[in-house]
Design an enzyme around this catalytic site. Structure first.
Site, PDB file in Angstrom:
ATOM      1  N   LYS A  54      21.097  -1.245   0.783  1.00 27.12           N
ATOM      2  CA  LYS A  54      20.195  -1.268  -0.378  1.00 27.12           C
ATOM      3  C   LYS A  54      19.444   0.063  -0.403  1.00 27.12           C
ATOM      4  CE  LYS A  54      16.628  -1.825  -2.364  1.00 27.12           C
ATOM      5  NZ  LYS A  54      16.184  -0.765  -3.283  1.00 27.12           N
ATOM      6  N   GLU A  90      -1.181   9.202   4.169  1.00 32.60           N
ATOM      7  CA  GLU A  90       0.035   9.964   3.874  1.00 32.60           C
ATOM      8  C   GLU A  90       0.059  10.304   2.386  1.00 32.60           C
ATOM      9  OE1 GLU A  90       3.898   7.948   4.086  1.00 32.60           O
ATOM     10  OE2 GLU A  90       4.560   9.648   5.287  1.00 32.60           O
ATOM     11  N   GLU A 119      11.293   2.382  10.450  1.00 32.74           N
ATOM     12  CA  GLU A 119      10.811   3.771  10.567  1.00 32.74           C
ATOM     13  C   GLU A 119       9.935   3.994   9.353  1.00 32.74           C
ATOM     14  OE1 GLU A 119      14.873   5.792  10.896  1.00 32.74           O
ATOM     15  OE2 GLU A 119      13.439   7.173  11.787  1.00 32.74           O
ATOM     16  N   VAL A 173       5.330  -1.452   2.912  1.00 34.22           N
ATOM     17  CA  VAL A 173       6.562  -2.230   2.702  1.00 34.22           C
ATOM     18  C   VAL A 173       7.173  -2.587   4.055  1.00 34.22           C
ATOM     19  CG1 VAL A 173       8.905  -2.179   1.752  1.00 34.22           C
ATOM     20  CG2 VAL A 173       7.009  -1.274   0.408  1.00 34.22           C
ATOM     21  N   GLY A 174       7.224  -1.630   4.963  1.00 33.05           N
ATOM     22  CA  GLY A 174       7.829  -1.878   6.286  1.00 33.05           C
ATOM     23  C   GLY A 174       7.115  -2.985   7.038  1.00 33.05           C
ATOM     24  N   GLY A 185      11.048   3.595   5.257  1.00 34.88           N
ATOM     25  CA  GLY A 185      10.274   3.670   4.024  1.00 34.88           C
ATOM     26  C   GLY A 185       8.792   3.687   4.330  1.00 34.88           C
ATOM     27  N   SER A 186       8.013   3.232   3.383  1.00 37.38           N
ATOM     28  CA  SER A 186       6.555   3.341   3.507  1.00 37.38           C
ATOM     29  C   SER A 186       5.988   2.303   4.486  1.00 37.38           C
ATOM     30  CB  SER A 186       5.925   3.155   2.136  1.00 37.38           C
ATOM     31  OG  SER A 186       6.211   1.855   1.676  1.00 37.38           O
ATOM     32  N   ASN A 187       4.795   2.588   4.986  1.00 37.50           N
ATOM     33  CA  ASN A 187       4.146   1.673   5.934  1.00 37.50           C
ATOM     34  C   ASN A 187       3.904   0.280   5.348  1.00 37.50           C
ATOM     35  OD1 ASN A 187       4.170   3.742   7.724  1.00 37.50           O
ATOM     36  ND2 ASN A 187       2.014   4.218   7.580  1.00 37.50           N
ATOM     37  N   CYS A 190       8.614  12.106   6.238  1.00 33.72           N
ATOM     38  CA  CYS A 190       7.726  11.385   7.163  1.00 33.72           C
ATOM     39  C   CYS A 190       7.311  12.309   8.298  1.00 33.72           C
ATOM     40  CB  CYS A 190       8.413  10.151   7.705  1.00 33.72           C
ATOM     41  SG  CYS A 190       9.919  10.529   8.573  1.00 33.72           S
TER      42      CYS A 190
HETATM   43  P1  NDP Z   1       9.331   2.342   0.051  1.00 32.79           P
HETATM   44  O1  NDP Z   1       8.785   1.653   1.239  1.00 32.79           O
HETATM   45  O2  NDP Z   1       8.687   2.117  -1.250  1.00 32.79           O
HETATM   46  O3  NDP Z   1      10.860   1.930  -0.131  1.00 32.79           O
HETATM   47  C1  NDP Z   1      11.825   2.037   0.865  1.00 32.79           C
HETATM   48  C2  NDP Z   1      12.981   1.118   0.562  1.00 32.79           C
HETATM   49  O4  NDP Z   1      12.536  -0.241   0.642  1.00 32.79           O
HETATM   50  C3  NDP Z   1      13.533   1.285  -0.859  1.00 32.79           C
HETATM   51  O5  NDP Z   1      14.920   1.063  -0.835  1.00 32.79           O
HETATM   52  C4  NDP Z   1      12.832   0.185  -1.624  1.00 32.79           C
HETATM   53  O6  NDP Z   1      13.480  -0.205  -2.777  1.00 32.79           O
HETATM   54  C5  NDP Z   1      12.850  -0.919  -0.567  1.00 32.79           C
HETATM   55  N1  NDP Z   1      11.892  -1.982  -0.780  1.00 32.79           N
HETATM   56  C6  NDP Z   1      10.684  -1.907  -1.402  1.00 32.79           C
HETATM   57  N2  NDP Z   1      10.082  -3.132  -1.392  1.00 32.79           N
HETATM   58  C7  NDP Z   1      10.931  -3.986  -0.753  1.00 32.79           C
HETATM   59  C8  NDP Z   1      10.889  -5.363  -0.441  1.00 32.79           C
HETATM   60  N3  NDP Z   1       9.848  -6.136  -0.766  1.00 32.79           N
HETATM   61  N4  NDP Z   1      11.912  -5.921   0.221  1.00 32.79           N
HETATM   62  C9  NDP Z   1      12.982  -5.158   0.573  1.00 32.79           C
HETATM   63  N5  NDP Z   1      13.096  -3.848   0.295  1.00 32.79           N
HETATM   64  C10 NDP Z   1      12.069  -3.254  -0.345  1.00 32.79           C
HETATM   65  O7  NDP Z   1       9.405   3.870   0.441  1.00 32.79           O
HETATM   66  P2  NDP Z   1       9.901   5.099  -0.439  1.00 32.79           P
HETATM   67  O8  NDP Z   1      11.287   4.909  -0.928  1.00 32.79           O
HETATM   68  O9  NDP Z   1       8.843   5.381  -1.425  1.00 32.79           O
HETATM   69  O10 NDP Z   1      10.008   6.240   0.679  1.00 32.79           O
HETATM   70  C11 NDP Z   1       8.957   7.016   1.071  1.00 32.79           C
HETATM   71  C12 NDP Z   1       8.375   6.514   2.376  1.00 32.79           C
HETATM   72  O11 NDP Z   1       9.350   6.505   3.397  1.00 32.79           O
HETATM   73  C13 NDP Z   1       7.289   7.420   2.915  1.00 32.79           C
HETATM   74  O12 NDP Z   1       6.120   6.687   3.211  1.00 32.79           O
HETATM   75  C14 NDP Z   1       7.851   8.039   4.185  1.00 32.79           C
HETATM   76  O13 NDP Z   1       6.906   8.355   5.143  1.00 32.79           O
HETATM   77  C15 NDP Z   1       8.822   7.019   4.624  1.00 32.79           C
HETATM   78  N6  NDP Z   1       9.899   7.623   5.395  1.00 32.79           N
HETATM   79  C16 NDP Z   1       9.939   7.480   6.743  1.00 32.79           C
HETATM   80  C17 NDP Z   1      10.921   8.078   7.490  1.00 32.79           C
HETATM   81  C18 NDP Z   1      10.997   7.890   8.963  1.00 32.79           C
HETATM   82  O14 NDP Z   1      12.001   8.264   9.547  1.00 32.79           O
HETATM   83  N7  NDP Z   1      10.001   7.351   9.610  1.00 32.79           N
HETATM   84  C19 NDP Z   1      11.946   8.909   6.861  1.00 32.79           C
HETATM   85  C20 NDP Z   1      11.838   8.980   5.456  1.00 32.79           C
HETATM   86  C21 NDP Z   1      10.837   8.359   4.761  1.00 32.79           C
HETATM   87  P3  NDP Z   1      13.045   0.419  -4.208  1.00 32.79           P
HETATM   88  O15 NDP Z   1      13.342   1.863  -4.153  1.00 32.79           O
HETATM   89  O16 NDP Z   1      13.898  -0.297  -5.170  1.00 32.79           O
HETATM   90  O17 NDP Z   1      11.575   0.134  -4.361  1.00 32.79           O
END
Ligand code: NDP
Length: 425
Positions: free
Chosen positions: A174, A384, A249, A231-232, A227-229, A283
């Site tokens: 996804k 961030e 991550e 959501v994670g 992804g973001s904190n 990140c």
């Molecule tokens: P998000 O957390 O918004 O989204 C990440 C992924 O999760 C997307 O595919 C998103 O889908 C999906 N998602 C969102 N909500 C849900 C849910 N409720 N259930 C399941 N999946 C969900 O992050 P961003 O895409 O905005 O990415 C930026 C963030 O990622 C930054 O905060 C950055 O720090 C972090 N990051 C961390 C890295 C690391 O290695 N630690 C590397 C790269 C980025 P959709 O796009 O459809 O919303």
């Protein structure tokens, strides 16, 4: 204009939903690259079920044979490197040099994982009981969900999908809604490399809908999320509650510490690359420079000159050093933080606004920004931003630099509860 489709059970399927999302070039918002019909919950379930059905056959496939398919995908990725780099720059905005670098890293990771298929050895363990033979073997988990962000839309999917497949798991991928083009191309490459039907599935849908359906499906035995904190953390709570594995991550607030004996050329250039590279959308971005007072004036002067010299523009132009923010939301978030920095009393040294003129008006461009005299309790020092914004924090000495550098939400949560004489308390 492209129409992106889901890949379910070995077939490319356009979603039946009426929710259409455009893939927009962030360097020029009049350039609509393609459209996606956002996958429904039913389609997400179908992808998980296809992966569950394919699991038995895939786990029975010898690991080196699985590795051969991944090795072929790495070779195909190498052949398609330039094409993929251009798709990446077009839809995400990073410079073409950054995209090529990301592609090379993805190829390296896929090659490494393919090699691991011949090293998934277990152990024999000596037992004190004479008739016992103790050993370990590595087994796949089942269906794995790979949920990925837009900022490294090739590398992150590849470093989740390739090891999961080599280990014998089947995958539902996804990707972020903002980067469907790279996601589709990656899956096409695995398909061409010979991945059997159902072993790798792609769902292009919103996180809160299709993503939620996938991660909560009982057949999903593990989730690998970047992804973001916020959501994670929500995702981790849900997935771990049912006993499935969850790897997250997430975001960062990374410091660089600069002491008086630093090589100033190196300090300035590496901080500029860390803070403004990928428009700060990493990140691992350097968002705080913790600098000792003795050299702070010189550092601020030089980093500001470097920021002002950055060539901002469309990433397709090889001269460009910094591209745009990825979309309107991210762009507005960065501009909001520029206001927050000013209101909280930080000294704006350069940047601090949208970049316009010279063909930039149609894109989400922000000037590389340096704030000085940032205090540890200011929001720009703690949150961030994910934009080209550097906060300079002046300190007296190394000990204070370490305290300031480690004064982040996660470091505080993890550190000893020792009493401290820090200025921060
Ligand atoms: P998000 O957390 O918004 O989204 C990440 C992924 O999760 C997307 O595919 C998103 O889908 C999906 N998602 C969102 N909500 C849900 C849910 N409720 N259930 C399941 N999946 C969900 O992050 P961003 O895409 O905005 O990415 C930026 C963030 O990622 C930054 O905060 C950055 O720090 C972090 N990051 C961390 C890295 C690391 O290695 N630690 C590397 C790269 C980025 P959709 O796009 O459809 O919303």
């Amino acid at each position: 204009m492209q129409t992106y489709r889901n890949f379910i059970g070995g077939k490319w399927i356009e979603s039946a939903s009426s929710r259409i999302v455009e893939n927009i070039n962030p360097s020029n918002t009049e350039d609509i690259i393609g459209t996606v019909r956002q996958a429904t919950r039913e389609e997400a379930r179908a992808a998980v079920e296809a992966a569950a059905e394919a699991f038995r056959g895939w786990r029975a496939t010898p690991a080196p044979a699985r590795g051969k398919i991944v090795a072929k995908a790495a070779r195909l990725m190498e052949e398609a490197k330039e094409e993929l780099a251009q798709i990446l720059t077009h839809e995400e905005g990073k410079t073409i040099g950054e995209s090529r670098g990301e592609l090379q890293r993805s190829i390296n990771v896929a090659e490494f994982c393919a090699g691991e298929s011949r090293r998934m050895n277990g152990e024999t363990i000596l037992s004190e009981l004479p008739a016992n033979f103790a050993y370990t073997i590595k087994q796949p988990l089942g269906v794995v969900a790979c949920v990925t962000p837009w900022n490294f839309p090739v590398a992150i999917p590849v470093w989740k999908i390739a090891p999961a497949l080599v280990a014998g798991n089947t995958v539902v991928f996804k990707p972020a809604t903002l980067t469907p083009g790279t996601a589709v191309r990656i899956v096409e490459i695995f398909e061409e490399a010979g991945i059997p039907s159902g072993v790798l599935n792609l769902i292009l849908g919103s996180g809160s809908d299709a993503g939620d359906e996938i991660i909560n499906h009982p057949a999903i035995k593990a989730v690998s999320f970047t992804g973001s904190n916020p959501v994670g953390i929500r995702l981790y709570e849900k997935v771990s509650r049912r006993g499935a594995k969850c790897q997250c991550e997430m975001g960062g607030k990374n410091p660089v510490v600069i002491m008086e004996d630093a090589d100033m050329d190196l300090a300035v250039e590496s901080t500029a690359q860390g803070a403004f590279g990928s428009s700060g959308q990493r990140c691992t971005a350097t968002s705080r420079a913790v600098v000792v007072n003795k050299i702070a004036d010189e550092f601020v002067d030089r980093i500001a000159k470097r920021a002002q010299s950055m060539r901002i523009g469309d990433g397709m132009d090889p001269q460009t050093e910094m591209g745009p923010s990825v979309d309107e939301n991210q762009f507005k978030t960065v501009l909001e933080y520029l206001n927050i920095g000013r209101e909280d009393g930080a000294t704006l040294v350069c940047g601090g606004e949208r970049a316009t003129g010279d063909g930039l008006d149609k894109g989400y461009f922000v000037k590389p920004t340096v704030f000085d005299h940032v205090m540890p309790d200011m929001r720009i020092a703690r949150e961030e931003i994910f934009g080209p914004v550097l906060s300079v924090m002046r300190v007296n000495d190394f000990d204070e630099a370490m305290q300031v550098a480690n004064d982040t939400a996660s470091a505080i949560a993890n550190r000893d509860r020792r009493p401290s004489t820090s200025i921060l308390n």
